[in-house]
Write an enzyme that holds these catalytic residues in place. Structure first.
Site, PDB file in Angstrom:
ATOM      1  N   HIS A 495       0.827  -1.211   0.000  1.00 36.53           N
ATOM      2  CA  HIS A 495       0.000   0.000   0.000  1.00 36.53           C
ATOM      3  C   HIS A 495       0.862   1.263   0.000  1.00 36.53           C
ATOM      4  CE1 HIS A 495      -3.619   2.367   1.439  1.00 36.53           C
ATOM      5  NE2 HIS A 495      -2.636   3.172   1.809  1.00 36.53           N
ATOM      6  N   GLU A 496       1.757   1.360   0.967  1.00 41.08           N
ATOM      7  CA  GLU A 496       2.577   2.566   1.063  1.00 41.08           C
ATOM      8  C   GLU A 496       3.499   2.716  -0.139  1.00 41.08           C
ATOM      9  OE1 GLU A 496       1.654   4.667   3.069  1.00 41.08           O
ATOM     10  OE2 GLU A 496       0.492   3.407   4.435  1.00 41.08           O
ATOM     11  N   HIS A 499       1.768   4.630  -2.804  1.00 40.42           N
ATOM     12  CA  HIS A 499       1.892   6.079  -2.631  1.00 40.42           C
ATOM     13  C   HIS A 499       3.250   6.566  -3.141  1.00 40.42           C
ATOM     14  CE1 HIS A 499      -1.765   6.970  -0.520  1.00 40.42           C
ATOM     15  NE2 HIS A 499      -1.498   6.182   0.510  1.00 40.42           N
ATOM     16  N   HIS A 502       3.351   6.915  -6.792  1.00 39.64           N
ATOM     17  CA  HIS A 502       2.603   8.107  -7.200  1.00 39.64           C
ATOM     18  C   HIS A 502       3.492   9.348  -7.138  1.00 39.64           C
ATOM     19  CE1 HIS A 502      -1.433  10.503  -6.749  1.00 39.64           C
ATOM     20  NE2 HIS A 502      -0.904  10.630  -7.941  1.00 39.64           N
TER      21      HIS A 502
END
Length: 717
Positions: A495-496, A499, A502
């Protein structure tokens, strides 16, 4: 999750602190010298607490001068001399604030807490002074009113519109008296946020469960006992075992300990953080937050703070948020009740007549998993070492996007950190990525990703690469084993890392186009979780830490069969937290209240939340919505899950889990930042609106249908 967005507007105001490790050199303030570190990373080896306050002061003075040059210009306002000039202003302040913001939540020290308390009101006043400068606002309004006839391109129009709306929602159009009141509210909110976070950190570290009798360790796996012993040794309690409120310690104890009274003691300590009637009690501060936020929203012309927040999100209105949450609540709660009934049978066999309590859920859920799937967490951990999992996400990024990761020697803000240079497909420099994996005193709980330097372009048109950090609180290695992750921790790292991709891929012309809507921001992170447990991915990284054997097919099969296990509980506690957030921020007037009573009324009485489930966060420790930038926005995760499940389907539809063409389209979405609104970016990637049912199906709360009419999350509005 991009955790911090509290005052990230003109300045990047900050809510935490940075430690000064031994061995850092004193000398000239490194913010006042030319950055000479590899890849332009912050000079962590030379930073001291005393450097930040003078750096902020100088940066604010420079920023003031830059703004004054804009507003005193005798030239007619244009995009270039007003909007673009504003976008370029404050570069040094951004540099200082980002470094302060990212580091401070990892290592709280009294020295930096003192800096924080002094500087936060001044930073807030600085931001308000600029955002409420009528001279600046009138120039921006002038460009805004002629934006469609001045020959501006799409990025310039978008930046102008976002800037104008931001100024209006920051109070630029208010009368002088209202502006002054808004400034006071903002300063009060900043100080309340600092106090709330400090209290929560103290509460997280203020409780330990010390076990001195080895018989009280019954049921706990060896690695959990070893970790507790090492924690005790670090605290000078070498002959005992210590469990804390940090999740790598808390959750295994709740899951495996046969000592029901000890599970109750530890879980109640977790639930009561910030609500113990001591000097760290947050209930009064929760009242302060709500009182001030309601007044702020009303000053700005909104019925509630939730209406104020959602006006700038994809959802648009609180009504659209409630429609999404309500559509999930009933099926999730119904599934949770079924799960409870099955677990209660096991409890009654062991303790006839006992009442099932919230601290029983993890323990009996694990028993059900063993009973129904012949699977338990400890069977899986040996295959999920931290090093292998990190290599797995590097493999995934390379397969999808062709990027690679190379360890680099750069200044570190803590000796436990590691750093990588990220190389693009042509081996050019894309950015730097830091990892900070383990809990320690002074470090905030949970996991997050942010940047020490955001992507931008210099005056000559050269891309300035971002410096990104992933911060976690994973299970530590012991003397006998490396760091072995739970399935939840594996998914957290994926998940992290989403980010981080991104931020690393960002390629926007203007700094003001970097950010996306809050309910879009979790799409890049949550989509990565979809790959984590796919058999093709597991075969690449799920290797036994001792034998190097790939996770066997029978374990993968059990893992996949259990994908809907406990989903009723997990979804219910998540939606309960999102509803409690929206409910308290949908108040249109303030009267003093007891947070626990308010929570009970809106969740238990009005919606029927069963007593065996607590919301994921209660108000006194709901950091996301009080000092983490997700106020009236905890629903973001569920809104983005509608997008991520539908987006992942595009990869499945391609016939290949690592399809490069689909990944190229998704990378374009990631590169775009906020240059377009989130739904436009999504439709450009997907070719259609997202289907809300994809998320319900993925959680096992709905069955697939032969033909589904596409709809977007706000379609019921």
């Amino acid at each position: 999750m991009k955790r911090f967005q509290l005052l990230l507007t003109v300045i990047l105001a900050v809510m935490s602190t940075i430690s000064c490790t031994d061995g850092r050199k004193s000398g000239e303030n490194p913010f006042f010298t030319e950055r000479d570190t590899p890849f332009g990373v912050p000079p962590f080896d030379r930073l001291e607490a005393s450097h930040f306050e003078p750096a902020f002061e100088r940066a604010m003075a420079i920023h003031d001068a830059e703004i004054e040059a804009i507003v005193t210009s005798s030239d007619q306002p244009t995009f270039e001399n007003t909007v673009a000039a504003y976008d370029r202003a404050g570069a040094m302040l951004s540099e200082v604030a980002l470094t302060f913001e990212m580091l401070c939540d990892s290592d709280l020290t009294p020295e930096m807490q003192a800096v924080q308390e002094r500087i936060i009101p001044r930073l807030t006043a600085h931001a308000d002074r600029i955002r409420m400068d009528d001279r600046l606002f009138q120039r921006i309004r002038s460009v805004y009113e002629t934006r469609l006839s001045d020959g501006l391109d799409a990025d310039q129009i978008r930046l102008t519109e976002l800037l104008y709306r931001s100024f209006v929602n920051s109070g630029a159009a208010l009368d002088p008296a209202s502006k002054e009141r808004l400034k006071s509210i903002n300063e009060e909110l900043a100080l309340v946020s600092v106090a709330y976070g400090s209290n929560l950190l103290a509460e997280n570290n203020g409780f330990i469960l010390e076990i001195t009798d080895a018989s009280d360790l019954e049921g706990l796996p060896v690695n959990v006992r070893d970790a507790a012993r090492e924690t005790a040794q670090q605290m000078g309690k070498g002959s005992s075992w210590v469990f804390t409120l940090h999740k790598p310690s808390l959750i295994p104890f709740l899951t495996y300990s046969t000592r029901r009274e000890l599970r109750e003691q530890l879980y109640k300590a977790w639930l009561m953080r910030g609500s113990n009637g001591n000097e760290h009690d947050n209930n009064g501060l929760v009242n302060d937050f709500i009182r001030l936020r309601i007044e702020k929203a009303r000053l700005l012309g909104f019925d509630s703070y939730a209406a104020y927040v959602t006006s700038e999100q994809m959802a648009g209105t609180p009504r659209a948020v409630y429609q999404l949450l309500d559509s999930i609540w009933q099926p999730a709660l119904a599934r949770a009740k079924d799960e409870l009934a099955e677990m209660n049978k096991l409890l009654q066999r062991e303790i006839p007549g006992a009442t099932f309590e919230s601290w029983d859920w993890w323990y009996y859920a694990e028993k059900v998993r063993k009973q129904n799937y012949s699977l338990d967490e400890e069977m899986l951990r040996p295959y999920f070492s931290l090093d292998n999992t990190r290599n797995g996400i590097f493999f995934l990024a390379n397969k999808l996007y062709g990027i690679t990761f190379r360890p680099v020697s750069v200044p570190l803000y803590n000796d436990e950190c590691i750093a990588y240079e990220v190389l693009d497909t042509d081996a050019s420099h894309l950015g730097v990525l830091y990892f900070d994996f383990f809990p320690r005193a002074g470090k905030g709980g949970g996991a997050w990703c942010g940047y020490f330097r955001e992507q931008s372009y210099d005056a000559d048109g050269n891309r300035i690469a971002p410096v990104v950090g992933i911060v976690c609180n994973f299970t530590r290695p012991t003397q006998n084993t490396p760091a072995l992750l739970s399935v939840d921790e594996v998914q957290t790292l994926f998940h992290e890392f989403g980010h981080a991709l991104h931020f690393l891929f960002h390629n926007v012309r203007y700094r003001g186009l970097s950010d996306v809507e809050g309910d879009f921001v979790e799409l890049p992170s949550q989509i990565m979780e979809n790959w984590a447990l796919e058999p093709e991915m597991l075969s690449q990284y799920a290797l036994h830490y001792r034998t190097k054997e790939v996770i066997p097919n029978h374990l993968v099969s059990k893992l996949l069969k259990s994908k809907y296990f406990n989903q009723g509980f997990m979804t219910t506690e998540l939606v309960a937290a999102a509803l409690s957030d929206m409910d308290i921020h949908s108040l249109s007037s303030y009267e003093p209240f007891e947070p626990a009573e308010f929570e009970r009324r809106v969740l238990r009485e009005q919606r029927g939340l069963i007593p065996q489930i607590e919301p994921r966060y209660r108000y006194p420790y709901f950091s996301h919505i009080f000092d983490g930038g997700y106020s009236a926005g905890y629903y973001f995760y569920l809104w983005a899950e509608v997008l991520d499940k539908d987006a992942f389907q595009a990869f499945l539809d391609s016939g290949y889990l690592f399809d490069r063409d689909t990944a190229a389209r998704f990378r374009k979405l990631l590169e775009s930042g906020g240059s377009k609104d989130g739904m436009t970016l999504y439709r450009e990637f997907r070719g259609q609106s997202p289907d809300r049912r994809a998320m319900l199906i993925a959680r096992g709360l709905a069955q697939p249908e032969p033909s589904l009419e596409a709809s977007q999350p706000q379609d019921a509005e």
